[in-house]
Scaffold this motif. Structure first.
Motif, short mmCIF file in Angstrom:
data_model
loop_
_atom_site.label_atom_id
_atom_site.label_comp_id
_atom_site.label_asym_id
_atom_site.label_seq_id
_atom_site.Cartn_x
_atom_site.Cartn_y
_atom_site.Cartn_z
N THR A 50 -17.56 -10.43 0.83
CA THR A 50 -17.88 -11.72 0.19
C THR A 50 -18.92 -11.60 -0.91
N ASP A 51 -19.89 -10.71 -0.74
CA ASP A 51 -20.93 -10.52 -1.75
C ASP A 51 -20.53 -9.37 -2.65
N LYS A 52 -19.87 -9.69 -3.75
CA LYS A 52 -19.36 -8.65 -4.64
C LYS A 52 -20.47 -7.82 -5.27
N ALA A 53 -21.70 -8.35 -5.30
CA ALA A 53 -22.81 -7.60 -5.86
C ALA A 53 -23.08 -6.34 -5.05
N LEU A 54 -22.77 -6.38 -3.75
CA LEU A 54 -22.98 -5.20 -2.92
C LEU A 54 -22.08 -4.05 -3.35
N LEU A 55 -20.90 -4.39 -3.85
CA LEU A 55 -19.99 -3.34 -4.32
C LEU A 55 -20.51 -2.66 -5.57
N GLU A 56 -21.42 -3.34 -6.27
CA GLU A 56 -22.00 -2.78 -7.50
C GLU A 56 -23.37 -2.16 -7.25
N ASN A 57 -23.88 -2.28 -6.04
CA ASN A 57 -25.21 -1.76 -5.72
C ASN A 57 -25.05 -0.33 -5.21
N VAL A 58 -25.55 0.65 -5.99
CA VAL A 58 -25.34 2.06 -5.62
C VAL A 58 -26.09 2.44 -4.36
N ALA A 59 -27.03 1.60 -3.93
CA ALA A 59 -27.71 1.87 -2.67
C ALA A 59 -26.77 1.66 -1.49
N VAL A 60 -25.70 0.88 -1.71
CA VAL A 60 -24.70 0.64 -0.67
C VAL A 60 -23.39 1.36 -1.01
N TYR A 61 -22.87 1.10 -2.19
CA TYR A 61 -21.63 1.71 -2.63
C TYR A 61 -21.85 2.52 -3.92
N PRO A 62 -22.15 3.81 -3.80
CA PRO A 62 -22.28 4.64 -5.00
C PRO A 62 -20.97 4.68 -5.78
N THR A 63 -21.06 5.08 -7.04
CA THR A 63 -19.86 5.18 -7.86
C THR A 63 -19.01 6.35 -7.38
N ASP A 64 -17.74 6.35 -7.78
CA ASP A 64 -16.85 7.45 -7.39
C ASP A 64 -17.37 8.78 -7.91
N GLU A 65 -17.97 8.76 -9.10
CA GLU A 65 -18.52 9.98 -9.68
C GLU A 65 -19.66 10.51 -8.82
N GLN A 66 -20.55 9.62 -8.39
CA GLN A 66 -21.66 10.04 -7.53
C GLN A 66 -21.15 10.53 -6.18
N LEU A 67 -20.15 9.85 -5.67
CA LEU A 67 -19.58 10.20 -4.38
C LEU A 67 -18.95 11.59 -4.42
N ALA A 68 -18.32 11.91 -5.54
CA ALA A 68 -17.66 13.21 -5.67
C ALA A 68 -18.67 14.36 -5.64
N ARG A 69 -19.90 14.11 -6.10
CA ARG A 69 -20.92 15.18 -6.15
C ARG A 69 -21.60 15.38 -4.80
N ALA A 70 -21.57 14.37 -3.95
CA ALA A 70 -22.32 14.42 -2.71
C ALA A 70 -21.58 15.22 -1.64
N GLU A 71 -22.34 15.88 -0.77
CA GLU A 71 -21.79 16.70 0.30
C GLU A 71 -22.00 16.02 1.65
N PHE A 72 -21.07 16.26 2.58
CA PHE A 72 -21.30 15.88 3.97
C PHE A 72 -22.26 16.89 4.59
N ILE A 73 -23.27 16.41 5.28
CA ILE A 73 -24.12 17.30 6.06
C ILE A 73 -23.40 17.59 7.37
N VAL A 74 -23.15 18.87 7.64
CA VAL A 74 -22.38 19.25 8.82
C VAL A 74 -23.26 20.05 9.78
N ASP A 75 -22.74 20.32 10.94
CA ASP A 75 -23.47 21.06 11.96
C ASP A 75 -23.76 22.48 11.46
N PRO A 76 -25.03 22.88 11.37
CA PRO A 76 -25.34 24.21 10.87
C PRO A 76 -25.08 25.33 11.86
#
Length: 354
Positions: free
Chosen positions: A311-337
Motif C-alpha cells: 500500500t505504501d509505494k514509497a517503501l518500494l523506492e526506499n533502498v533501506a527496505v527495497y534496494p535497486t536491482d543493481e544493488q541487489l546484484a552486487r550483494a552476497e548472501f552470508i552463508v555458514d562458514p
C-alpha cells in the motif's frame, strides 16, 4: 528486522479459499491438526498474518520468539521442542540441515513458490528451496548523517575515516562486523580463507581506536540525533523510518557490495502438526499475505508478486527496505562458514579484547 492492512487480510482470506493444502500430518491419515506451533524472530510475523491464517484455517497458532539463530538451533537440538515451523536465517538453514533438525520439503504439497523473486527462488544457501521457504529479507549496508559527514558516502572506507573518530558504530555481531572489514580489504564477505579472515581481523583492530562502539540496537537513533556520523546498519524498517523522517540520514549499499540476509520458514524435524505447517507455507506464499510483511511489518517481502499489494509505494523506492536491482546484484548472501567459523571466533575474541 514493523504496520495497516486489515482490508488486505480480509481480501486475502477470501481469495485463498482453494489454496490450503490437504491435511495429513507427515503423510498420516489422522484428523487434520487444529494447532500450529511457530518459533520465529520477534516482530517478523505481523499479527495480521496470524489472525488471517487462524480465520481461514481454524488452526490456532502459538508463537514463541527468539533473538538469535543460535538460540533457536540449540532449542531444536535439545529435542522435544514441539515446534512445527521455525524461522531460520540463511546460514542457519545450512546448519539445521547439517544437524538434521529440519525436514526436506515435499514440494508437491506447496503452492506459490513461483511467486518468489529471482534472487530467492534458488538461493545459494538452499538450492531449489529444498528445506526453507523465504519470508522476508534485508541487507547489511552503511548508514550516515550527511549533516555530520558533509558529503555523500558510498564506501565502507567511511568506517575507517579518522575524520569521524568517536562517531563511528559497527554492528555488535561477529559475522556482521567482518562484512565491511573483509570487503574494505577487497575480499569476499563469504571467504573461508584463514589468511583472508586474519586480514579482516587486522582491519577491525586498526579501526577500534576510531569507534564509538559496537551497537546493534539504537544506532538509527544515534544517527538521527547526530551522535553518530556513520554506522554499519541492517536495512529494514528501523532505519527506513529514520531516513523517511530525517532527510540528513541516508542508507546505502556500499560500492564494495554489502550483503543480504533472509529469514524464512522451515518445518522442524518430527513436527507434531506437519499438515498445519504445510498450510502455513502455502498461506504465506500468497501475494496478498506476503505483502503484509511490508504493509504491517515494514520488512521487504521475498515475494515478487506481493509488490502489487504493497500500500505504501514509497517503501518500494526506499533502498533501506527495497534496494535497486543493481544493488541487489552486487550483494552476497552470508552463508555458514563451516570450519572457518573458528577463525572468525578467534579473531573476534582479539578484537573485543583490544
Amino acid at each position: 528486522m514493523k504496520r495497516t492492512s486489515a482490508l488486505i487480510a480480509v481480501a486475502a482470506v477470501a481469495a485463498l479459499g482453494l489454496t490450503a493444502c490437504s491435511s495429513g500430518s507427515g503423510g498420516s491419515s489422522s484428523a487434520p491438526s487444529t494447532q500450529l506451533n511457530i518459533y520465529a524472530w520477534a516482530d517478523e510475523i505481523p499479527k495480521s498474518v496470524i489472525s488471517a491464517f487462524e480465520k481461514k484455517t481454524g488452526i490456532k497458532v502459538t508463537i514463541d520468539t527468539f533473538d538469535a539463530n543460535e538460540t533457536m538451533i540449540s532449542k531444536l537440538a535439545a529435542g522435544g521442542s514441539g515446534y512445527d515451523i521455525v524461522e531460520p536465517s540463511q546460514y542457519a538453514v545450512q546448519q539445521l540441515v547439517g544437524q538434521e533438525l529440519i525436514e526436506k520439503l515435499d514440494h508437491s504439497k506447496i503452492t506459490g513458490l513461483d511467486n518468489l523473486g529471482k534472487k530467492f527462488a534458488d538461493p545459494s544457501y538452499d538450492k531449489g528451496n529444498e528445506y526453507s521457504v523465504p519470508w522476508i529479507w534485508g541487507t547489511t549496508g552503511l548508514a550516515y548523517n550527511q549533516a555530520c559527514t558533509g558529503k555523500a558516502v558510498d564506501s565502507w572506507d567511511a568506517l575507517w575515516d579518522p575524520a569521524y573518530k568517536g562517531k563511528i558504530y559497527m554492528l555488535d555481531n561477529m559475522l556482521s562486523a567482518y562484512i565491511p572489514a573483509l570487503q574494505y580489504k577487497g575480499l569476499k564477505a563469504t571467504t573461508t580463507s584463514e589468511k583472508d579472515i586474519e586480514k579482516g581481523t587486522q582491519a577491525l583492530l586498526d579501526q577500534k581506536p576510531l569507534l564509538a562502539g559496537y551497537n546493534s540496537s539504537n544506532y538509527s537513533d544515534l544517527l538521527a540525533s547526530g551522535d553518530a556520523c556513520v554506522a554499519e546498519a541492517y536495512g529494514g524498517s528501523a532505519i527506513a523510518k529514520v531516513t523517511a523522517a530525517n532527510p540528513d540520514v541516508k542508507f546505502v549499499i556500499p560500492k564494495e557490495g554489502g550483503t543480504l540476509w533472509v529469514d524464512g520458514f522451515s518445518i522442524a524435524k518430527d513436527a507434531p502438526h506437519a499438515d498445519a505447517a504445510y498450510k502455513w507455507l502455502n498461506f504465506t506464499l500468497q501475494p496478498e499475505i506476503a505483502a503484509m510483511a511490508t504493509n504491517d511489518g515494514g520488512s521487504a517481502s521475498v515475494n515478487e508478486a506481493a509488490k502489487a499489494h504493497i500500500t505504501d509505494k514509497a517503501l518500494l523506492e526506499n533502498v533501506a527496505v527495497y534496494p535497486t536491482d543493481e544493488q541487489l546484484a552486487r550483494a552476497e548472501f552470508i552463508v555458514d562458514p563451516g570450519k572457518a567459523l573458528a577463525y572468525f571466533q578467534q579473531g573476534w575474541t582479539k578484537v573485543k579484547a583490544s
